[in-house]
Design a protein around this motif. Sequence first.
Motif, PDB file in Angstrom:
ATOM      1  N   ILE A  26      -0.933   0.839   8.691  1.00 30.64           N
ATOM      2  CA  ILE A  26      -1.607  -0.440   8.413  1.00 30.64           C
ATOM      3  C   ILE A  26      -1.257  -0.811   6.972  1.00 30.64           C
ATOM      4  N   PRO A  27      -0.609  -1.944   6.750  1.00 27.08           N
ATOM      5  CA  PRO A  27      -0.173  -2.297   5.388  1.00 27.08           C
ATOM      6  C   PRO A  27      -1.352  -2.607   4.464  1.00 27.08           C
ATOM      7  N   LEU A  28      -1.132  -2.422   3.186  1.00 26.57           N
ATOM      8  CA  LEU A  28      -2.179  -2.700   2.198  1.00 26.57           C
ATOM      9  C   LEU A  28      -2.576  -4.168   2.210  1.00 26.57           C
ATOM     10  N   GLN A  63      -0.275  -0.757  -6.892  1.00 27.83           N
ATOM     11  CA  GLN A  63       0.570  -0.408  -8.031  1.00 27.83           C
ATOM     12  C   GLN A  63       1.378   0.844  -7.745  1.00 27.83           C
ATOM     13  N   SER A  64       0.753   1.831  -7.103  1.00 25.62           N
ATOM     14  CA  SER A  64       1.482   3.069  -6.814  1.00 25.62           C
ATOM     15  C   SER A  64       2.593   2.819  -5.796  1.00 25.62           C
ATOM     16  N   ALA A  65       2.412   1.831  -4.930  1.00 24.04           N
ATOM     17  CA  ALA A  65       3.463   1.488  -3.966  1.00 24.04           C
ATOM     18  C   ALA A  65       4.674   0.887  -4.677  1.00 24.04           C
ATOM     19  N   LEU A  66       4.449   0.260  -5.819  1.00 21.87           N
ATOM     20  CA  LEU A  66       5.537  -0.359  -6.576  1.00 21.87           C
ATOM     21  C   LEU A  66       6.235   0.615  -7.516  1.00 21.87           C
ATOM     22  N   THR A  67       5.578   1.745  -7.800  1.00 20.50           N
ATOM     23  CA  THR A  67       6.130   2.730  -8.719  1.00 20.50           C
ATOM     24  C   THR A  67       7.067   3.657  -7.959  1.00 20.50           C
TER      25      THR A  67
END
Length: 81
Positions: A26-28, A63-67
Amino acid sequence: MSYHDIDKEIAHLELVFGKISTNDRIPLSYWRNRLGMFPKTLLMTTQRARLARLEAALRSLEQSALTPAAERPMRATGTRS
């Protein structure tokens, strides 16, 4: 939506947010939409505070998904978040 219904929905999201990760199927964005569905004008002060904590937790996950994985801190278990 009554105060009691809103409280139950927030409690459900608090439970779920303790278990979701960036790798879930399930996406954020789904959870972002769920948070956006609350009628802001009907919320009690405590409900607003609870939603603010949920939004902060979701922002942290986003943010952690982008890091990149190489930059993510290690958990106590030795795995990356």
